[in-house]
Write an enzyme that holds these catalytic residues in place. Structure first.
Site, PDB file in Angstrom:
ATOM      1  N   THR A  74       0.838  -1.204   0.000  1.00 43.43           N
ATOM      2  CA  THR A  74       0.000   0.000   0.000  1.00 43.43           C
ATOM      3  C   THR A  74       0.871   1.251   0.000  1.00 43.43           C
ATOM      4  OG1 THR A  74      -1.820  -1.117   1.113  1.00 43.43           O
ATOM      5  CG2 THR A  74      -1.717   1.268   1.383  1.00 43.43           C
ATOM      6  N   THR A  75       0.497   2.224  -0.799  1.00 41.48           N
ATOM      7  CA  THR A  75       1.266   3.473  -0.834  1.00 41.48           C
ATOM      8  C   THR A  75       0.473   4.579  -0.131  1.00 41.48           C
ATOM      9  OG1 THR A  75       0.393   4.113  -2.993  1.00 41.48           O
ATOM     10  CG2 THR A  75       2.440   2.822  -2.968  1.00 41.48           C
ATOM     11  N   SER A  97       7.289  -2.687   0.181  1.00 49.43           N
ATOM     12  CA  SER A  97       7.870  -1.975  -0.958  1.00 49.43           C
ATOM     13  C   SER A  97       6.767  -1.200  -1.656  1.00 49.43           C
ATOM     14  CB  SER A  97       8.539  -2.937  -1.954  1.00 49.43           C
ATOM     15  OG  SER A  97       9.032  -2.175  -3.060  1.00 49.43           O
ATOM     16  N   ASN A  99       6.984  -0.587  -4.631  1.00 47.15           N
ATOM     17  CA  ASN A  99       6.979  -1.090  -6.006  1.00 47.15           C
ATOM     18  C   ASN A  99       7.657  -2.461  -6.031  1.00 47.15           C
ATOM     19  OD1 ASN A  99       7.656  -1.555  -8.810  1.00 47.15           O
ATOM     20  ND2 ASN A  99       7.051   0.571  -9.137  1.00 47.15           N
ATOM     21  N   HIS A 130       0.326   8.070 -13.761  1.00 49.83           N
ATOM     22  CA  HIS A 130      -0.519   6.945 -13.343  1.00 49.83           C
ATOM     23  C   HIS A 130      -1.948   7.139 -13.837  1.00 49.83           C
ATOM     24  CE1 HIS A 130       2.720   5.865 -10.508  1.00 49.83           C
ATOM     25  NE2 HIS A 130       2.202   4.645 -10.582  1.00 49.83           N
ATOM     26  N   HIS A 131      -2.694   6.069 -13.766  1.00 51.43           N
ATOM     27  CA  HIS A 131      -4.113   6.024 -14.144  1.00 51.43           C
ATOM     28  C   HIS A 131      -4.970   7.009 -13.324  1.00 51.43           C
ATOM     29  CE1 HIS A 131      -4.801   3.716 -10.429  1.00 51.43           C
ATOM     30  NE2 HIS A 131      -3.610   3.192 -10.701  1.00 51.43           N
ATOM     31  N   LYS A 134      -5.857   6.589  -9.311  1.00 53.85           N
ATOM     32  CA  LYS A 134      -4.852   6.613  -8.225  1.00 53.85           C
ATOM     33  C   LYS A 134      -5.175   7.745  -7.254  1.00 53.85           C
ATOM     34  CE  LYS A 134       0.081   6.303  -7.252  1.00 53.85           C
ATOM     35  NZ  LYS A 134      -0.134   5.201  -6.305  1.00 53.85           N
ATOM     36  N   GLY A 140       4.254   6.332  -4.497  1.00 54.76           N
ATOM     37  CA  GLY A 140       5.231   5.773  -3.561  1.00 54.76           C
ATOM     38  C   GLY A 140       6.545   5.479  -4.266  1.00 54.76           C
ATOM     39  N   THR A 141       6.469   5.078  -5.524  1.00 57.14           N
ATOM     40  CA  THR A 141       7.697   4.782  -6.277  1.00 57.14           C
ATOM     41  C   THR A 141       8.507   6.052  -6.513  1.00 57.14           C
ATOM     42  OG1 THR A 141       6.552   2.961  -7.341  1.00 57.14           O
ATOM     43  CG2 THR A 141       8.576   3.725  -8.395  1.00 57.14           C
TER      44      THR A 141
HETATM   45  N1  LIG Z   1       3.736  -1.763  -4.149  1.00 57.98           N
HETATM   46  C1  LIG Z   1       3.370  -1.938  -5.422  1.00 57.98           C
HETATM   47  O1  LIG Z   1       4.101  -2.558  -6.233  1.00 57.98           O
HETATM   48  C2  LIG Z   1       2.042  -1.386  -5.875  1.00 57.98           C
HETATM   49  C3  LIG Z   1       1.611  -1.536  -7.196  1.00 57.98           C
HETATM   50  C4  LIG Z   1       0.363  -1.066  -7.546  1.00 57.98           C
HETATM   51  C5  LIG Z   1      -0.439  -0.447  -6.583  1.00 57.98           C
HETATM   52  N2  LIG Z   1       0.030  -0.293  -5.323  1.00 57.98           N
HETATM   53  C6  LIG Z   1      -0.785   0.317  -4.265  1.00 57.98           C
HETATM   54  O2  LIG Z   1      -1.715  -0.641  -3.800  1.00 57.98           O
HETATM   55  C7  LIG Z   1      -2.856   0.036  -3.267  1.00 57.98           C
HETATM   56  C8  LIG Z   1      -4.125  -0.503  -3.907  1.00 57.98           C
HETATM   57  O3  LIG Z   1      -4.089  -0.266  -5.294  1.00 57.98           O
HETATM   58  P1  LIG Z   1      -5.326  -0.704  -6.233  1.00 57.98           P
HETATM   59  O4  LIG Z   1      -4.954  -0.289  -7.602  1.00 57.98           O
HETATM   60  O5  LIG Z   1      -5.692  -2.110  -5.974  1.00 57.98           O
HETATM   61  O6  LIG Z   1      -6.465   0.267  -5.664  1.00 57.98           O
HETATM   62  P2  LIG Z   1      -8.019  -0.030  -5.614  1.00 57.98           P
HETATM   63  O7  LIG Z   1      -8.655   1.290  -5.264  1.00 57.98           O
HETATM   64  O8  LIG Z   1      -8.483  -0.731  -6.850  1.00 57.98           O
HETATM   65  O9  LIG Z   1      -8.202  -1.052  -4.406  1.00 57.98           O
HETATM   66  C9  LIG Z   1      -7.970  -0.702  -3.057  1.00 57.98           C
HETATM   67  C10 LIG Z   1      -8.943  -1.513  -2.225  1.00 57.98           C
HETATM   68  O10 LIG Z   1      -8.628  -1.286  -0.862  1.00 57.98           O
HETATM   69  C11 LIG Z   1      -9.820  -1.008  -0.154  1.00 57.98           C
HETATM   70  N3  LIG Z   1      -9.529  -0.094   0.957  1.00 57.98           N
HETATM   71  C12 LIG Z   1      -8.957   1.126   0.889  1.00 57.98           C
HETATM   72  N4  LIG Z   1      -8.914   1.674   2.115  1.00 57.98           N
HETATM   73  C13 LIG Z   1      -9.471   0.788   2.956  1.00 57.98           C
HETATM   74  C14 LIG Z   1      -9.721   0.786   4.359  1.00 57.98           C
HETATM   75  N5  LIG Z   1      -9.415   1.830   5.133  1.00 57.98           N
HETATM   76  N6  LIG Z   1     -10.306  -0.301   4.899  1.00 57.98           N
HETATM   77  C15 LIG Z   1     -10.660  -1.338   4.123  1.00 57.98           C
HETATM   78  N7  LIG Z   1     -10.461  -1.409   2.788  1.00 57.98           N
HETATM   79  C16 LIG Z   1      -9.868  -0.340   2.225  1.00 57.98           C
HETATM   80  C17 LIG Z   1     -10.759  -0.356  -1.162  1.00 57.98           C
HETATM   81  O11 LIG Z   1     -12.125  -0.535  -0.792  1.00 57.98           O
HETATM   82  C18 LIG Z   1     -10.395  -1.079  -2.455  1.00 57.98           C
HETATM   83  O12 LIG Z   1     -11.210  -2.205  -2.691  1.00 57.98           O
HETATM   84  C19 LIG Z   1      -2.613   1.530  -3.544  1.00 57.98           C
HETATM   85  O13 LIG Z   1      -2.048   2.113  -2.385  1.00 57.98           O
HETATM   86  C20 LIG Z   1      -1.607   1.517  -4.681  1.00 57.98           C
HETATM   87  O14 LIG Z   1      -0.828   2.683  -4.767  1.00 57.98           O
HETATM   88  C21 LIG Z   1       1.241  -0.747  -4.957  1.00 57.98           C
END
Ligand SMILES: NC(=O)c1ccc[n+]([C@@H]2O[C@H](COP(=O)([O-])OP(=O)(O)OC[C@H]3O[C@@H](n4cnc5c(N)ncnc54)[C@H](O)[C@@H]3O)[C@@H](O)[C@H]2O)c1
Length: 237
Positions: A74-75, A97, A99, A130-131, A134, A140-141
């Site tokens: 999570t970022t 991480s 990313n 990003h899309h 976001k 975060g990256t």
């Molecule tokens: N580390 C990596 O390599 C990487 C890659 C892509 C995305 N991400 C990160 O991952 C996260 C999720 O990305 P995504 O594209 O799946 O987003 P998304 O919005 O499609 O999904 C996030 C999900 O988390 C849930 N959520 C959010 N806050 C919540 C809370 N307080 N309690 C319960 N559920 C909660 C939402 O309801 C949603 O279903 C983002 O922070 C994104 O930046 C990280």
């Protein structure tokens, strides 16, 4: 491996697809409507978190109660959130991480090995795309790349320019974010010099690169001693 998904959005669903394709079993999916499931879910081999910062208290409670290995991606986490995350290493193996892609790991290593003149003789700027869904910016990256270039946080960071802001000061680093469409993620570090520019760009063609790395991290963490692990420990061990 039995896994729990913390966050069942775009990333969570793709983690499920990739993990089940590799023979793993999803025993829990926790999202905004059933956060309290973390109070009762049994221990798993790994919990993969791609949600939002608000999920952290319930997720942390689950890891403390069960000792389940945590792969967090999570970022938008702030320093107090990162402290909570680091404290979980007393209860379980934990990796964070911003990313999980191999290409960005390589990017980070390239930046770590920059010669001193690269930072002194060039104006450095970071651009990320990003899309349109976001929620956090800069990514975060982008923050991770910034931290790699300036680990001590000594340089002024400029997050956008508007109006008569004056000439660019030596050493400042601009970090800019563009949002639109379905862009999975693009990061460029620019080195602007006298009559020349070097650009290093990483382009994610799909989210699968992050998911592949995160599932690999979960598999590698499984059975490890509790503690804090880096992506390098996992990818390049
Ligand atoms: N580390 C990596 O390599 C990487 C890659 C892509 C995305 N991400 C990160 O991952 C996260 C999720 O990305 P995504 O594209 O799946 O987003 P998304 O919005 O499609 O999904 C996030 C999900 O988390 C849930 N959520 C959010 N806050 C919540 C809370 N307080 N309690 C319960 N559920 C909660 C939402 O309801 C949603 O279903 C983002 O922070 C994104 O930046 C990280």
């Amino acid at each position: 491996m039995n896994i729990v998904l913390s966050g069942y959005g775009r990333m969570g669903r793709l983690v499920e697809e990739v993990a089940t394709g590799r023979g793993h079993t999803v025993i829990g999916r926790v999202d905004i409507d059933n956060v309290s499931d973390f109070e009762t879910l049994p221990a798993a081999d790994a919990v993969l978190d791609f949600s939002g910062p608000g999920m952290l208290p319930a997720l942390a409670g689950y890891v403390k109660r069960t000792g389940t290995a945590l792969v967090c991606g999570t970022t938008g986490l702030k320093e107090p959130d990162m402290e909570i995350l680091r404290s979980l290493a007393e209860y379980a193996p934990v990796i964070y991480s911003a990313n999980y892609s191999l290409g960005v790991a390589l990017f980070r290593h390239l930046l770590e090995s920059l010669p001193a003149f690269a930072k002194e003789s060039f104006d450095i700027e970071i651009l990320e795309k990003h899309h349109n869904k976001k929620v956090d910016a800069p990514s975060g990256t982008a923050k991770m790349l910034l931290h790699t270039i300036d680990p001590e946080g000594e340089r002024p960071v400029v997050a956008g320019r508007e109006g008569i802001v004056g000439a660019r000061t030596k050493g400042e680093i601009g970090v800019m974010a563009l949002r639109g469409g379905t862009v999975a993620g693009e990061h460029t570090v620019y080195f602007f010099g006298e009559d020349e520019t070097l650009e290093i760009t990483h382009t994610a063609a799909s989210r699968r690169i992050f998911v592949a790395g995160a599932v690999k991290a979960a598999e590698a963490l499984c059975g490890k001693e509790k503690g804090w692990y880096s992506l390098d420990d996992i990818l390049f061990a």
